[in-house]
Design a protein around this motif. Structure first.
Motif: not given
Length: 509
Positions: A50-68, A73-81
């Motif tokens: 659901a839309a509200g949950n999607i907005e919330t998850y982005g603040q609470l949980y980091a992912r392996l990669l993130q988008r600039n 562009a896809l960039e390192p996040a929890l995964a540095e390489s």
């Protein structure tokens, strides 16, 4: 595709229309307040689309990669390489030294646990992004190895989707999923939960253990406030009681532009507003009847009438904001004479068409315009008003003829979009239209395996051509995300992925 797709996945009854007087003191310098109609209903990132949950998850949980947020562009996040094997079947991710909000280390076991929950748990709301995965394993505490069943070009981008956030294995196993995510979960993203009042607000504070040093840039407490009424949301923003208003109505834009301390932005989106047609029963099981219905709609005039010209008329069955969208496709021409001829050839003249509609302003406007234009060519359209739960139930069962709605794509890559909306064998019933075309399904699979961008572009161009001409659904318009911001904030925006850039936000006055 986030199965909020029609964005009706939230129930209207879950939204509490607070009066502005009930909200905390206005414009406190140590708060950033966002008001939205979309509620947070769970803090478990695998449980809801659901839309509200999607907005919330982005603040609470980091992912392996993130988008600039600037370049996309896809960039390192929890995964540095990471490393991809020569046959494109094995992805090896090397984790940086990071911690959860409780100070415990984030390890490969946490990553494996998190991804396997999404991939295999029966309560997972959206496992499709990991459908190509054969196995996920921890080679050592800082190395994750993911093996695929076959080459899958969109895979890296899928790891950045909202439900791919990494959760604490120890916390979930110790407390059980329900308790672990019930109030104050262990988080890996830029924020931790201070307080959650379901149906009212979620209060967040900066995560002191967040992996990005110096982020969030502001130490302000963040409040995600749920307000159903569009007028109340805007009144609160103009009064300085909140800093950001989500889901600005088209009719509110000119008034907001006149406000001295408010900025309205039309932010890029991958949303498409469209009309579902039930391909499983008459009249729209007949392709000529679908083509007649599409030709009868002046989507340029409809776009102007509904969005006051702020959106772009749609030309294909894919959102205009995704990669490989065919901007040169002519679309479905508005031609009443041709529509009448096609309807006559279909043998469906005079047939009743049940248009399913929820009570939202845009939904009602769209249903009335569809009704008028279809009456003009000889159909007998009847509007059936239902709540969002009944809407999803009826469309899922195919107990309707037409229904105006919208959906969005979580990532720029179109793979999830075509699987959600156009593929008859991908598990979504082509977003409950029950459209099936063997060639389209074959092209969908080809698109995932092809790594050459030029060849992929041709594949998705062909998918759009076939599905648009066969009218799998009727594309109406591509709207931006209309969001209003207080000028006291800098660095915040809503990304096409429905993620706020809160960690970049600063308070300037």
């Amino acid at each position: 595709m986030a199965h909020l797709k029609g964005a009706r996945a939230f129930a209207a009854g879950m939204m509490l229309a607070l009066s502005s007087a009930a909200v905390l003191p206005a414009s406190a310098s140590d708060f950033i307040r966002i008001v939205s109609p979309y509620p947070t209903t769970t803090l478990d990132p695998m449980r809801s689309a659901a839309a509200g949950n999607i907005e919330t998850y982005g603040q609470l949980y980091a992912r392996l990669l993130q988008r600039n947020p600037a370049s996309g562009a896809l960039e390192p996040a929890l995964a540095e390489s990471w490393h991809i094997s020569g046959d494109n079947l094995t992805y090896t991710f090397h984790l940086r030294d990071t911690q959860f909000s409780d100070g415990s280390p984030i390890t490969a076991d946490d990553v494996v646990f998190s991804l396997e929950r999404i991939r295999t748990d029966k309560q997972a709301a959206y496992s499709a992004p990991l459908s190509a995965v054969e196995s996920v394993a921890a080679a050592d505490p800082k190395t994750v190895v993911i093996k695929l069943k076959s080459a899958f070009a969109p895979f890296l981008g899928n790891l950045e989707i909202w439900n791919m956030g990494i959760v604490s294995k120890a916390s979930v196993e110790k407390e059980g999923a329900e308790k672990a995510f019930s109030a104050i979960p262990v988080t890996s993203g830029p924020y931790a939960v201070k307080e959650w009042k379901p149906n009212e607000k979620l209060v967040l504070v900066p995560n002191p253990h967040y992996w990005r040093q110096g982020y969030p840039k502001s130490d302000a407490t963040v409040e995600l406030i749920e307000i159903a009424s569009p007028d109340t949301r805007i009144a609160m923003l103009k009064a300085g009681e909140v800093d950001v208003a989500r889901a600005v109505q088209w009719t509110q834009i000119e008034d907001l532009r006149a406000a001295e301390d408010v900025e309205v932005r039309f932010e890029p989106s991958t949303i498409i507003n469209m009309t579902l047609l039930n391909n499983r029963r008459e009249p729209f099981s007949n392709v000529k009847a679908r083509q007649a219905a599409a030709s009868a709609i002046d989507n340029k005039a409809m776009t102007k009438a509904i969005t006051l010209g702020y959106a772009k008329p749609a030309n294909t069955t894919l959102p205009g904001g995704v990669d490989f969208h065919d901007k040169d496709h002519p679309g479905i021409p508005y031609d009443v004479a041709k529509a009448k001829q096609l309807l006559s050839e279909s043998g469906m003249e005079g047939r009743e068409v049940k248009i399913l509609a929820t009570t939202g302003t845009v939904e009602q406007q769209t249903a009335l315009l569809l009704q008028a234009q279809w009456q003009a060519i000889g159909l007998k359209p009847v509007i059936v008003n239902v709540d969002s739960g009944a809407w999803w139930d009826a469309t899922g069962k195919g107990e309707y003829d037409a229904a105006a709605t919208w959906w969005y794509n979580e990532v720029p890559d179109p793979d999830l979009a075509v699987r959600w909306a156009l593929c008859g064998s991908c598990g979504s019933n082509s977003f409950n239209t029950f459209y099936e075309n063997k060639k389209v399904d074959e092209l969908v699979e080809m698109g995932t395996k092809e790594t050459d961008p030029g060849k992929r572009a041709e594949i998705y161009k062909e998918i759009q051509k076939i599905s648009t001409e066969e009218v799998s659904q009727i594309p109406l318009y591509y709207p931006p995300n209309a969001v209003a911001y207080s000028k006291r904030l800098e660095g915040i925006k809503l990304l096409p992925t429905l993620q706020w850039t809160l960690e970049d936000a600063t308070i300037v006055k």
